[in-house]
Design a protein around this motif. Structure first.
Motif, mmCIF file in Angstrom:
data_model
loop_
_atom_site.group_PDB
_atom_site.id
_atom_site.type_symbol
_atom_site.label_atom_id
_atom_site.label_comp_id
_atom_site.label_asym_id
_atom_site.label_seq_id
_atom_site.Cartn_x
_atom_site.Cartn_y
_atom_site.Cartn_z
ATOM 1 N N VAL A 170 17.417 -24.178 7.098
ATOM 2 C CA VAL A 170 15.979 -23.977 7.191
ATOM 3 C C VAL A 170 15.519 -24.131 8.643
ATOM 4 O O VAL A 170 16.055 -24.953 9.395
ATOM 5 C CB VAL A 170 15.227 -24.968 6.277
ATOM 6 C CG1 VAL A 170 15.430 -26.400 6.750
ATOM 7 C CG2 VAL A 170 13.747 -24.650 6.219
ATOM 8 N N ASP A 171 14.535 -23.344 9.035
ATOM 9 C CA ASP A 171 14.044 -23.360 10.417
ATOM 10 C C ASP A 171 13.263 -24.630 10.696
ATOM 11 O O ASP A 171 12.298 -24.949 10.001
ATOM 12 C CB ASP A 171 13.159 -22.136 10.659
ATOM 13 C CG ASP A 171 12.628 -22.098 12.086
ATOM 14 O OD1 ASP A 171 13.271 -22.709 12.962
ATOM 15 O OD2 ASP A 171 11.586 -21.455 12.308
ATOM 16 N N ARG A 228 12.249 -31.652 1.054
ATOM 17 C CA ARG A 228 12.891 -30.346 0.966
ATOM 18 C C ARG A 228 11.815 -29.281 1.161
ATOM 19 O O ARG A 228 10.664 -29.463 0.722
ATOM 20 C CB ARG A 228 13.598 -30.158 -0.377
ATOM 21 C CG ARG A 228 12.701 -30.178 -1.616
ATOM 22 C CD ARG A 228 13.517 -29.828 -2.846
ATOM 23 N NE ARG A 228 12.707 -29.805 -4.059
ATOM 24 C CZ ARG A 228 13.109 -29.262 -5.205
ATOM 25 N NH1 ARG A 228 14.308 -28.709 -5.294
ATOM 26 N NH2 ARG A 228 12.331 -29.278 -6.274
ATOM 27 N N PRO A 229 12.135 -28.175 1.834
ATOM 28 C CA PRO A 229 11.131 -27.139 2.066
ATOM 29 C C PRO A 229 10.829 -26.354 0.798
ATOM 30 O O PRO A 229 11.739 -25.990 0.052
ATOM 31 C CB PRO A 229 11.794 -26.245 3.128
ATOM 32 C CG PRO A 229 13.253 -26.452 2.924
ATOM 33 C CD PRO A 229 13.429 -27.861 2.459
ATOM 34 N N LEU A 230 9.529 -26.125 0.546
ATOM 35 C CA LEU A 230 9.115 -25.288 -0.581
ATOM 36 C C LEU A 230 8.826 -23.865 -0.117
ATOM 37 O O LEU A 230 9.226 -22.892 -0.732
ATOM 38 C CB LEU A 230 7.869 -25.874 -1.251
ATOM 39 C CG LEU A 230 8.026 -27.238 -1.940
ATOM 40 C CD1 LEU A 230 6.715 -27.649 -2.574
ATOM 41 C CD2 LEU A 230 9.133 -27.192 -2.996
ATOM 42 N N GLN A 231 8.086 -23.782 0.990
ATOM 43 C CA GLN A 231 7.753 -22.505 1.617
ATOM 44 C C GLN A 231 7.402 -22.818 3.063
ATOM 45 O O GLN A 231 7.464 -23.978 3.478
ATOM 46 C CB GLN A 231 6.577 -21.828 0.892
ATOM 47 C CG GLN A 231 5.314 -22.687 0.859
ATOM 48 C CD GLN A 231 4.271 -22.157 -0.100
ATOM 49 O OE1 GLN A 231 4.529 -21.997 -1.270
ATOM 50 N NE2 GLN A 231 3.083 -21.874 0.416
ATOM 51 N N ALA A 232 7.025 -21.813 3.813
ATOM 52 C CA ALA A 232 6.732 -22.036 5.232
ATOM 53 C C ALA A 232 5.642 -23.090 5.407
ATOM 54 O O ALA A 232 4.516 -22.919 4.943
ATOM 55 C CB ALA A 232 6.291 -20.721 5.881
ATOM 56 N N VAL A 248 8.391 -34.090 -1.218
ATOM 57 C CA VAL A 248 9.099 -35.337 -0.973
ATOM 58 C C VAL A 248 10.197 -35.514 -2.019
ATOM 59 O O VAL A 248 9.976 -35.299 -3.211
ATOM 60 C CB VAL A 248 8.125 -36.541 -0.980
ATOM 61 C CG1 VAL A 248 7.416 -36.698 -2.305
ATOM 62 C CG2 VAL A 248 8.870 -37.823 -0.633
ATOM 63 N N VAL A 249 11.381 -35.882 -1.561
ATOM 64 C CA VAL A 249 12.505 -36.165 -2.441
ATOM 65 C C VAL A 249 12.727 -37.674 -2.509
ATOM 66 O O VAL A 249 12.807 -38.258 -3.574
ATOM 67 C CB VAL A 249 13.787 -35.456 -1.956
ATOM 68 C CG1 VAL A 249 14.983 -35.838 -2.827
ATOM 69 C CG2 VAL A 249 13.596 -33.947 -1.958
ATOM 70 N N GLU A 286 17.955 -29.284 2.102
ATOM 71 C CA GLU A 286 17.787 -28.172 1.166
ATOM 72 C C GLU A 286 18.353 -28.551 -0.205
ATOM 73 O O GLU A 286 19.430 -28.108 -0.599
ATOM 74 C CB GLU A 286 18.464 -26.927 1.722
ATOM 75 C CG GLU A 286 17.786 -26.418 2.976
ATOM 76 C CD GLU A 286 18.462 -25.178 3.542
ATOM 77 O OE1 GLU A 286 17.943 -24.078 3.327
ATOM 78 O OE2 GLU A 286 19.497 -25.341 4.193
ATOM 79 N N TYR A 287 17.605 -29.371 -0.927
ATOM 80 C CA TYR A 287 18.008 -29.799 -2.259
ATOM 81 C C TYR A 287 17.589 -28.778 -3.310
ATOM 82 O O TYR A 287 16.482 -28.240 -3.264
ATOM 83 C CB TYR A 287 17.335 -31.126 -2.626
ATOM 84 C CG TYR A 287 17.884 -32.356 -1.940
ATOM 85 C CD1 TYR A 287 19.121 -32.873 -2.305
ATOM 86 C CD2 TYR A 287 17.153 -33.011 -0.967
ATOM 87 C CE1 TYR A 287 19.615 -34.013 -1.697
ATOM 88 C CE2 TYR A 287 17.642 -34.159 -0.353
ATOM 89 C CZ TYR A 287 18.872 -34.655 -0.725
ATOM 90 O OH TYR A 287 19.366 -35.775 -0.124
#
Length: 318
Positions: A24-25, A88-92, A97-98, A121-122
């Motif tokens: 992920v960026d 973890r990223p959902l969208q831009a 929170v994990v 990236e879960y």
């Protein structure tokens, strides 16, 4: 510590603390200086705006200890040394929170605009497992909360159909029927369930079925009490009382401001509040139930439930 327990403890201790590369960026994110991190040197954390972090739909810890949260807020404000959360990223520009729900809440209450976070990236199942691993390390772990997390993980990883608790119960009872027939577990779903339960909880799937899933047989109000910290043994004992006496028992058991009385205190209180009919010796009650069972034909779900209760009773009396 056995080698199995040692490996389990070691894996739990490293959750969210690896510098494993991600795709992920993160170029647009500001790196958090290592000097302000209360974490191993190989951890890479970024400042994430608090408003960009969403709660996890898999978070199963329901009770927030206000005293612990206030202490955490005080520590953050005084030391300015941070244990990063994991997201973890959902969208831009949006994250979920994990690990670190309580730390995120503390930052929000302190009015902080950003929080140090490790980006991972879960997948859904990985997020649930990480939550379970993290919460197992807590001194105040609630076994009902842990049970609900395991149920969700089993349902998701094994692709079970239907309501998660019922689906997991059906699967484990199916496994028990296979074992009672003298056969070994061979179905991938059976083997997977046994592996997941032992890996996460350190207990066998049979013990999980008997000692953990039985909590869902409690009335809904008592289940909610257990979620909020009531000892399971007290909840079971309270559930055996008449509805009128249950209310009195809960009023006695729950201390104002939190906490629960001991089983010894409850037994002493109960001795003075039960009617003579309700004080029948347990052995007499068992004899009466055995006679009723001899004259009743059980089928389907009722037979399965009675068998499960008898298994639980045998284990308690062993």
């Amino acid at each position: 510590m056995s080698s199995k327990r040692g490996k389990l403890a070691g894996r739990r201790g490293s959750v969210g603390q690896s510098a494993t590369p991600i795709t992920v960026d993160t170029a647009h994110l500001e790196r958090v200086p290592q000097t302000v991190l209360d974490a191993p040197e190989d951890v890479v954390a970024f400042w994430i705006p608090v408003d960009d972090v969403r709660p996890s739909p898999f978070q199963y810890r329901y009770h927030v200890d206000e005293g612990r949260l206030q202490a955490l807020m005080g520590s953050i404000a005084a030391r300015e040394l941070y244990q990063p959360i994991t997201v973890r990223p959902l969208q831009a520009g949006v994250y979920e929170v994990v690990l670190g729900h309580r730390r995120l809440e503390a930052f929000k209450r302190l009015g902080r605009g950003a929080i140090p976070a490790i980006v991972r990236e879960y997948g859904d199942a990985e997020a649930i497992r990480a939550l379970l691993d993290e919460n197992l390390k807590r001194a105040d772990v609630n076994l009902f909360e842990q049970t609900e997390g395991v149920v969700r993980l089993l349902s998701l990883e094994l692709g079970l159909v239907g309501e998660p608790v019922a689906a997991v119960r059906r699967l484990l009872e199916e496994m028990r029927a296979v074992k009672r027939s003298g056969l070994a577990l061979q179905e991938p779903g059976h083997i997977g369930a046994a592996r997941i339960i032992e890996d996460v909880t350190g207990m066998s799937w049979e013990s999980f079925l008997t000692n953990r899933l039985s909590v869902y047989r409690l009335p809904a109000p008592l289940q909610e009490k257990v979620r909020r910290g009531m000892p399971y043994s007290l909840a079971v004992a309270t559930g055996r009382l008449t509805p009128a006496l249950q209310g009195q028992a809960l009023a006695f058991l729950e201390h104002e401001g939190g906490g629960w009385r001991s089983r010894e205190e409850f037994k002493a209180w109960l001795a003075g509040h039960q009617t003579p009919a309700a004080r029948r010796p347990d052995s007499l009650r068992l004899q009466q139930l055995a006679r009723s069972l001899d004259h009743k034909e059980l089928r389907g779900e009722q037979a399965v439930r009675v068998t499960a209760l008898l298994d639980e009773l045998e284990q308690l009396l062993a």
